[in-house]
Design a protein around this motif. Structure first.
Motif, PDB file in Angstrom:
ATOM      1  N   ALA A   1       4.735 -18.773   2.789  1.00 19.83           N
ATOM      2  CA  ALA A   1       3.385 -18.889   3.348  1.00 19.83           C
ATOM      3  C   ALA A   1       2.785 -17.528   3.696  1.00 19.83           C
ATOM      4  O   ALA A   1       1.579 -17.314   3.510  1.00 19.83           O
ATOM      5  N   LYS A   2       3.590 -16.615   4.204  1.00 22.07           N
ATOM      6  CA  LYS A   2       3.050 -15.312   4.609  1.00 22.07           C
ATOM      7  C   LYS A   2       2.413 -14.600   3.421  1.00 22.07           C
ATOM      8  O   LYS A   2       1.296 -14.069   3.515  1.00 22.07           O
ATOM      9  N   GLN A   3       3.101 -14.606   2.307  1.00 18.48           N
ATOM     10  CA  GLN A   3       2.566 -13.961   1.109  1.00 18.48           C
ATOM     11  C   GLN A   3       1.277 -14.634   0.654  1.00 18.48           C
ATOM     12  O   GLN A   3       0.309 -13.962   0.276  1.00 18.48           O
ATOM     13  N   ILE A   4       1.251 -15.958   0.702  1.00 22.20           N
ATOM     14  CA  ILE A   4       0.056 -16.696   0.291  1.00 22.20           C
ATOM     15  C   ILE A   4      -1.101 -16.421   1.244  1.00 22.20           C
ATOM     16  O   ILE A   4      -2.231 -16.146   0.819  1.00 22.20           O
ATOM     17  N   PHE A   5      -0.832 -16.490   2.550  1.00 16.55           N
ATOM     18  CA  PHE A   5      -1.890 -16.266   3.532  1.00 16.55           C
ATOM     19  C   PHE A   5      -2.475 -14.859   3.423  1.00 16.55           C
ATOM     20  O   PHE A   5      -3.668 -14.650   3.673  1.00 16.55           O
ATOM     21  N   GLU A   6      -1.647 -13.908   3.070  1.00 13.07           N
ATOM     22  CA  GLU A   6      -2.147 -12.531   2.926  1.00 13.07           C
ATOM     23  C   GLU A   6      -2.955 -12.346   1.650  1.00 13.07           C
ATOM     24  O   GLU A   6      -3.739 -11.399   1.527  1.00 13.07           O
ATOM     25  N   ASP A   7      -2.777 -13.260   0.707  1.00 14.22           N
ATOM     26  CA  ASP A   7      -3.453 -13.153  -0.591  1.00 14.22           C
ATOM     27  C   ASP A   7      -4.811 -13.823  -0.613  1.00 14.22           C
ATOM     28  O   ASP A   7      -5.646 -13.526  -1.467  1.00 14.22           O
ATOM     29  N   ILE A   8      -5.064 -14.750   0.321  1.00 10.92           N
ATOM     30  CA  ILE A   8      -6.299 -15.533   0.266  1.00 10.92           C
ATOM     31  C   ILE A   8      -7.463 -14.794   0.923  1.00 10.92           C
ATOM     32  O   ILE A   8      -7.264 -13.948   1.788  1.00 10.92           O
ATOM     33  N   ASP A   9      -8.688 -15.123   0.501  1.00 14.88           N
ATOM     34  CA  ASP A   9      -9.866 -14.528   1.118  1.00 14.88           C
ATOM     35  C   ASP A   9     -10.807 -15.563   1.732  1.00 14.88           C
ATOM     36  O   ASP A   9     -11.806 -15.225   2.354  1.00 14.88           O
TER      37      ASP A   9
ATOM     38  N   PRO B   1      -9.895 -18.423  -7.277  1.00 18.58           N
ATOM     39  CA  PRO B   1      -8.420 -18.488  -7.259  1.00 18.58           C
ATOM     40  C   PRO B   1      -7.796 -17.934  -5.984  1.00 18.58           C
ATOM     41  O   PRO B   1      -6.643 -18.254  -5.679  1.00 18.58           O
ATOM     42  N   LYS B   2      -8.541 -17.123  -5.226  1.00 20.01           N
ATOM     43  CA  LYS B   2      -7.989 -16.556  -3.996  1.00 20.01           C
ATOM     44  C   LYS B   2      -8.353 -17.401  -2.770  1.00 20.01           C
ATOM     45  O   LYS B   2      -8.131 -16.984  -1.627  1.00 20.01           O
ATOM     46  N   GLN B   3      -8.880 -18.572  -3.008  1.00 21.60           N
ATOM     47  CA  GLN B   3      -9.235 -19.479  -1.922  1.00 21.60           C
ATOM     48  C   GLN B   3      -8.092 -20.477  -1.695  1.00 21.60           C
ATOM     49  O   GLN B   3      -7.554 -21.050  -2.644  1.00 21.60           O
ATOM     50  N   LEU B   4      -7.720 -20.672  -0.441  1.00 23.63           N
ATOM     51  CA  LEU B   4      -6.691 -21.656  -0.095  1.00 23.63           C
ATOM     52  C   LEU B   4      -7.313 -23.045  -0.020  1.00 23.63           C
ATOM     53  O   LEU B   4      -8.285 -23.257   0.707  1.00 23.63           O
ATOM     54  N   ILE B   5      -6.772 -23.980  -0.766  1.00 24.44           N
ATOM     55  CA  ILE B   5      -7.215 -25.373  -0.716  1.00 24.44           C
ATOM     56  C   ILE B   5      -6.348 -26.111   0.298  1.00 24.44           C
ATOM     57  O   ILE B   5      -5.122 -26.166   0.153  1.00 24.44           O
TER      58      ILE B   5
ATOM     59  N   LYS C   1      -6.896 -27.700  -8.664  1.00 24.48           N
ATOM     60  CA  LYS C   1      -5.871 -26.997  -9.447  1.00 24.48           C
ATOM     61  C   LYS C   1      -6.333 -26.787 -10.885  1.00 24.48           C
ATOM     62  O   LYS C   1      -6.078 -25.735 -11.481  1.00 24.48           O
ATOM     63  N   SER C   2      -7.005 -27.790 -11.442  1.00 22.56           N
ATOM     64  CA  SER C   2      -7.467 -27.667 -12.830  1.00 22.56           C
ATOM     65  C   SER C   2      -8.514 -26.569 -12.989  1.00 22.56           C
ATOM     66  O   SER C   2      -8.692 -26.028 -14.082  1.00 22.56           O
ATOM     67  N   LEU C   3      -9.198 -26.229 -11.895  1.00 21.11           N
ATOM     68  CA  LEU C   3     -10.206 -25.171 -11.920  1.00 21.11           C
ATOM     69  C   LEU C   3      -9.597 -23.787 -11.752  1.00 21.11           C
ATOM     70  O   LEU C   3     -10.299 -22.783 -11.865  1.00 21.11           O
ATOM     71  N   GLY C   4      -8.305 -23.722 -11.446  1.00 17.97           N
ATOM     72  CA  GLY C   4      -7.648 -22.434 -11.306  1.00 17.97           C
ATOM     73  C   GLY C   4      -7.275 -22.059  -9.891  1.00 17.97           C
ATOM     74  O   GLY C   4      -6.780 -20.948  -9.659  1.00 17.97           O
ATOM     75  N   HIS C   5      -7.504 -22.955  -8.932  1.00 14.20           N
ATOM     76  CA  HIS C   5      -7.063 -22.672  -7.561  1.00 14.20           C
ATOM     77  C   HIS C   5      -5.537 -22.649  -7.531  1.00 14.20           C
ATOM     78  O   HIS C   5      -4.877 -23.611  -7.932  1.00 14.20           O
ATOM     79  N   GLN C   6      -4.985 -21.565  -7.024  1.00 16.81           N
ATOM     80  CA  GLN C   6      -3.543 -21.370  -7.091  1.00 16.81           C
ATOM     81  C   GLN C   6      -2.809 -21.778  -5.822  1.00 16.81           C
ATOM     82  O   GLN C   6      -1.619 -22.086  -5.866  1.00 16.81           O
ATOM     83  N   HIS C   7      -3.493 -21.755  -4.689  1.00 18.36           N
ATOM     84  CA  HIS C   7      -2.808 -21.946  -3.408  1.00 18.36           C
ATOM     85  C   HIS C   7      -3.287 -23.214  -2.718  1.00 18.36           C
ATOM     86  O   HIS C   7      -4.499 -23.463  -2.616  1.00 18.36           O
TER      87      HIS C   7
ATOM     88  N   ARG D   1       3.926 -33.394  -1.644  1.00 14.79           N
ATOM     89  CA  ARG D   1       4.754 -33.116  -2.823  1.00 14.79           C
ATOM     90  C   ARG D   1       3.994 -32.294  -3.860  1.00 14.79           C
ATOM     91  O   ARG D   1       4.596 -31.568  -4.650  1.00 14.79           O
ATOM     92  N   ASN D   2       2.677 -32.395  -3.850  1.00 12.04           N
ATOM     93  CA  ASN D   2       1.865 -31.695  -4.839  1.00 12.04           C
ATOM     94  C   ASN D   2       1.200 -30.439  -4.284  1.00 12.04           C
ATOM     95  O   ASN D   2       0.318 -29.875  -4.937  1.00 12.04           O
ATOM     96  N   SER D   3       1.605 -30.031  -3.101  1.00 12.96           N
ATOM     97  CA  SER D   3       1.032 -28.838  -2.477  1.00 12.96           C
ATOM     98  C   SER D   3       2.080 -27.737  -2.362  1.00 12.96           C
ATOM     99  O   SER D   3       3.264 -28.007  -2.208  1.00 12.96           O
ATOM    100  N   GLU D   4       1.602 -26.489  -2.421  1.00 18.39           N
ATOM    101  CA  GLU D   4       2.496 -25.338  -2.258  1.00 18.39           C
ATOM    102  C   GLU D   4       3.105 -25.297  -0.864  1.00 18.39           C
ATOM    103  O   GLU D   4       4.287 -25.029  -0.683  1.00 18.39           O
ATOM    104  N   LEU D   5       2.254 -25.537   0.127  1.00 17.72           N
ATOM    105  CA  LEU D   5       2.658 -25.441   1.522  1.00 17.72           C
ATOM    106  C   LEU D   5       2.381 -26.768   2.208  1.00 17.72           C
ATOM    107  O   LEU D   5       1.518 -27.535   1.783  1.00 17.72           O
ATOM    108  N   VAL D   6       3.098 -27.030   3.292  1.00 17.53           N
ATOM    109  CA  VAL D   6       2.867 -28.268   4.036  1.00 17.53           C
ATOM    110  C   VAL D   6       3.250 -28.054   5.498  1.00 17.53           C
ATOM    111  O   VAL D   6       4.185 -27.305   5.803  1.00 17.53           O
ATOM    112  N   LEU D   7       2.510 -28.681   6.375  1.00 18.33           N
ATOM    113  CA  LEU D   7       2.959 -28.820   7.751  1.00 18.33           C
ATOM    114  C   LEU D   7       2.681 -30.254   8.164  1.00 18.33           C
ATOM    115  O   LEU D   7       1.534 -30.714   8.126  1.00 18.33           O
TER     116      LEU D   7
END
Length: 614
Positions: A289-297, A343-347, A367-373, A387-393
């Motif tokens: 998560a830290k790497q992802i959170f630092e990558d998003i804008d 792509p740098k937006q967190l969904i 995801k089909s539009l290119g959102h990575q996170h 199950r279909n998400s990178e991160l979960v809480l």
């Protein structure tokens, strides 16, 4: 929405006992008819009834239905009215019985094809095309039920979870899933299937969740064969469910909604524990998560219903605490417009059940539009969205049975607050002093909720007045406007009183025309920077004869100055977490107004707990 159960039981256990018990545990999902189909003396015996499961249960007992193989269903009407012929299970030629959740989008084309082949339809449902299609393939494949379901499913477009049994196969059942939840549960020489773990938990805790596209052949010992959407042989993990049986029982309460309102101090404390014990660290959301959170804008939140209002509240926190641009969209609308992807937006997806179809499809679209996170905030372990998400809480609300969400909402808010503070730290937007303040507010939150619950007698008195009204307005400003929206939704859901919510500043732009002595106005007016503005809005209402019901804070100097202004004070202002505290009074107001009107609090008409159709 709708519920499926099924079982292959051992010789001494009547499957009807499980089917009726399981369907009763799924009643909270919303339904208007129910039915079972059981293999009995080499024939499929079906019992269906409109209304509550108890009606069907009585009929099954009267007919002496018994057996070891069977399927059951609670139907929430989509295609066709609430009639017995439209109730599930659907049977084709006495050979094949099917129960189905979801919607077959191309059912009209399939219906015409099957009619041309000589099949006669007895219902208005999309489900009947499944039973006839499987039967057709069954005959074509020499009585191979697994092959028949595989072939039939290739023709269906849409979302479905199905369970199928055949007259001449007493040992097996075939299940398939695409877009709607379905699980397999393993007992002692018995196999159960259901759309929700609550239906099987009193029989076994060994659970395996099917993935989209899975088709499985089952016998009394579990999986005989399992293929994924590509037709490849696969295995699915079997886990022990940690769901508490106590959470599925009413205990000392009159309704599940009442119980769940009162469980909020504990549910919120359990959810907050993640941040209070471990700190506001990215790893709470996943190892990477830290790497992802630092990558998003920026952030985009997708949700429906109550979860959407949680997202609106979260937007305020994310932008004010973390200083990160945040958009919120209704999931059911998102994928039907031209979207500019980043792509740098967190969904972020939010769902109590983790199976909300509109939200699931919105995530797939992103995801089909290119959102990575992606990040899921959810209350149900191992459900589709996590199950279909990178991160979960996961929220720690526990099982929520009442259709009108309460503790799921407040625990979602806790997670969104925790995420805001976590991102604020990573983005260097929060001082040590401010972090300590946020931590203290979160520690005190559970106690503030308990104090808010103590207001119930006063709120119940107010509710008597609301029960006699046909329409009402809820007003709030800033971060409390979404709480007004949530209050209006709760009142609509369980009392059937028309209710709308507005930002209080919008009164003069139209809604003020509705105000008269017959229009009660609920105002969320905590002691924050917008209180003076809200007071001015309330004066506009009071001057026109509107009756005001104001929720403010213990330390607010606001006083009632007229007969048509009523005030209840919640505990002292809870600071940043004030929206969570002010949720309790609007929940209690709706609950007691529903009691006064005599509506079905836990199972409001036309609504379902888990919305698994579009």
């Amino acid at each position: 929405m709708c519920g499926i159960v099924g079982a292959i039981r051992s010789e001494n256990n009547n499957v009807v006992d499980f089917l009726t018990d399981g369907l009763k545990r799924l009643e909270y999902r919303g339904y208007d008819s129910s039915g079972i189909a059981v293999l009995m003396n080499d024939k499929i015996k079906r019992v269906r009834r409109v209304g509550r499961v108890a009606n069907m249960e009585d009929a099954a007992k009267e007919k002496g239905v018994f057996g070891q193989l069977g399927i059951g269903h609670t139907r929430w009407a989509t295609h066709g009215g609430v009639t017995e012929p439209n109730a599930h299970p659907h049977i084709s030629g006495g050979k094949i019985a099917v129960v189905h959740n979801g919607i077959i989008e191309n059912f009209e084309t399939e219906r015409a094809r099957l009619q041309a082949l000589g099949y006669t339809f007895e219902s208005q449902t999309d489900t009947e095309v499944i039973s006839h299609s499987v039967r057709h393939e069954y005959d074509q494949n020499g009585g191979d039920l697994f092959a028949a379901v595989q072939a039939a499913c290739k023709r269906f477009h849409g979302a479905y979870a199905i369970a199928v049994i055949a007259q001449d196969n007493a040992q097996n059942m075939v299940v398939a899933r695409m877009g709607c939840p379905l699980l397999v549960a393993l007992g002692e020489n018995e196999t159960f299937i259901a759309s929700d773990v609550s239906a099987v938990i009193s029989f076994t805790r060994k659970i395996s969740y099917l993935e989209d596209g899975d088709i499985a052949l089952l016998n009394a010992h579990g999986f005989v064969q399992l293929v994924d959407k590509s037709g490849k042989q696969v295995e699915r993990v079997i886990k022990n469910s940690e769901l508490s049986l106590a959470s599925l029982e009413l205990g000392a309460y009159n309704h599940f909604m009442q119980k769940e309102i009162y469980e909020q101090p504990r549910a919120v404390a359990d959810t907050a524990e993640v941040f209070l014990d471990g700190g506001f660290i990215a790893e709470n959301f996943g190892n990477n998560a830290k790497q992802i959170f630092e990558d998003i804008d920026s952030i985009k939140i997708l949700a429906c219903g109550t979860s959407y209002y949680a997202a609106l509240t979260g937007k305020y926190w994310l932008e004010s605490i973390a200083k990160i641009p945040t958009d919120v969209e209704i999931a059911s609308e998102y994928r039907y417009r031209d979207v500019i992807a980043n792509p740098k937006q967190l969904i972020i997806t939010i769902s109590q059940s983790g199976e909300t179809l509109d939200t699931m499809e919105a995530l797939k679209f992103a995801k089909s539009l290119g959102h990575q996170h992606s990040l899921s905030i959810c209350n149900v372990m191992e459900s589709a969205l996590p199950r279909n998400s990178e991160l979960v809480l996961y929220t720690r609300a526990g099982a929520e049975i009442g259709v009108a969400s309460t503790k799921a909402f407040t625990t979602q808010l806790v997670v969104l607050f925790g995420l805001s503070v976590t991102l604020g730290r990573l983005r260097h937007q929060i001082s040590d002093e401010k972090l300590a303040s946020y931590t203290q507010e979160l520690r005190e939150l559970s106690g503030s909720l308990q104090h808010a619950l103590n207001l119930e007698p006063q709120i119940a008195t107010w509710a008597q007045k609301f029960a006699k009204k046909s329409s009402t307005l809820f007003l709030g400003r800033g971060i409390h406007y979404p709480i007004a929206l949530e209050g209006a939704l709760k009142l609509k859901e369980i009392t059937y009183i028309h209710a709308e919510a507005y930002p209080a500043g919008e009164l003069k732009h139209g809604p003020l025309a509705l105000v008269d002595e017959n229009m009660p106005i609920v105002v969320i007016a905590p002691k924050d920077g917008l209180l003076d503005k809200v007071k001015a809005n309330m004066q506009e209402v009071s001057a026109r004869g509107g009756e005001l019901f104001v929720f403010t804070d213990l330390d607010s100097e606001y006083e009632s100055s007229a007969n048509n202004i009523h005030v209840i004070r919640t505990p002292r202002h809870a600071g940043t977490l004030s929206p969570i505290v002010h949720t309790i009074p609007v929940q209690l107001l709706s609950y007691h107004a529903a009691l006064a009107r005599g509506t079905d609090v836990d199972k409001p008409r036309n609504l379902a707990k888990s919305v698994t159709v579009e």
